[in-house]
Design an enzyme around this catalytic site. Sequence first.
Site, PDB file in Angstrom:
ATOM      1  CG  HIS A   1     -13.686  23.292   2.746  1.00  0.00           C
ATOM      2  ND1 HIS A   1     -13.314  22.663   1.575  1.00  0.00           N
ATOM      3  CD2 HIS A   1     -12.916  24.401   2.838  1.00  0.00           C
ATOM      4  CE1 HIS A   1     -12.365  23.355   0.970  1.00  0.00           C
ATOM      5  NE2 HIS A   1     -12.094  24.415   1.731  1.00  0.00           N
TER       6      HIS A   1
ATOM      7  CG  ASP B   1      -0.476  39.979  11.119  1.00  0.00           C
ATOM      8  OD1 ASP B   1       0.287  40.557  10.316  1.00  0.00           O
ATOM      9  OD2 ASP B   1      -0.096  39.410  12.160  1.00  0.00           O
TER      10      ASP B   1
ATOM     11  CB  SER C   1      -9.468  25.919   3.056  1.00  0.00           C
ATOM     12  OG  SER C   1     -10.285  26.866   2.437  1.00  0.00           O
TER      13      SER C   1
END
Length: 327
Positions: A149, A274, A289
């Site tokens: 992003h 996980d 990110s």
Amino acid sequence: MVLAMVFSLWPAAARAGAATVVPVGRAVGIKLFSDGVVVVGTSEVVTEGGRENPAKACGLREGDIITHINSTEVDTIEEVTAMLQQLEGESMSIRAIRDDRTLHLTARGVFCPADSSYKLGALIRDSMAGIGTVTYYCPETGAFGALGHGINDVDTQLLMPMESGAILPARVSGVQKGRMGAPGQLKGVFSAEPALGELEANTASGVFGTLSAGSELGGLAVETAERTQVKAGDATILSNVSGDAVEEYAIRILKVYPASAAADGRDFLIEVTDRRLLEATGGIVQGMSGSPIMQNGRLVGAVTHVLVDDPTRGYGIFIGNMLNAAG
């Protein structure tokens, strides 16, 4: 620097004819310097004659990008400040960009006796820095992509116009775990030099650039997936949530959105399964990110967003959208 990576789902070599890149998952420092200065607000200036707000009076708004004062290009707060002192309250022209349109405004700085300086009353920003994750690089060209992003200004939420930037060596020193209603974040430190690579573009689908000569990110080349190859089901992410070790963690792709419905890096919905990652971070946190998402031995995309009400879930962007944005 040695990266602890697990490649249990990855082929030793990519299949012939497929586009290939190296998934990374390494946390780095990211510095970006703006092209022009971003107006993040306006403020009244206390003068001898009372309170004035010349920035607001001339028509400047939050989100405007000041690029020139009296035909002189300005890219830093220091340059704007120096121009105001040189003009000493004389009328000046301001060239600014708003919603891709160029504006021409006229203003005067006002004298603030509190610190004996001329001020415009504009709150401005010229750079940003933080921790993010490199998604991939091309071993042949050194081209890399990160974040999945864009880098937006924290106040205006608009994409920062970029003049220059770099990715820098970083080490994750701690984690603020995510919880319902409060996204967590990676805490880290990064060095100013030497840069691992130079940024060349800040886009809605990630930041992109070229690695510096001699920079080593490690990893093995794999195929990139087509949109039609990404399915709901088991997958993994590569992420660096402690020190400089990159590890592989289990996730599930819960839903793949059609191209017509996807937007802003939300191409598919993911869930962290996980236990190790859940115990370490609570799920997806800021700084993750760009973590590459793997499925069936292919790089399918990158982590982009976390759901505020459920940090175990978030969104990913298709790798094809990142590669397209990289040009």
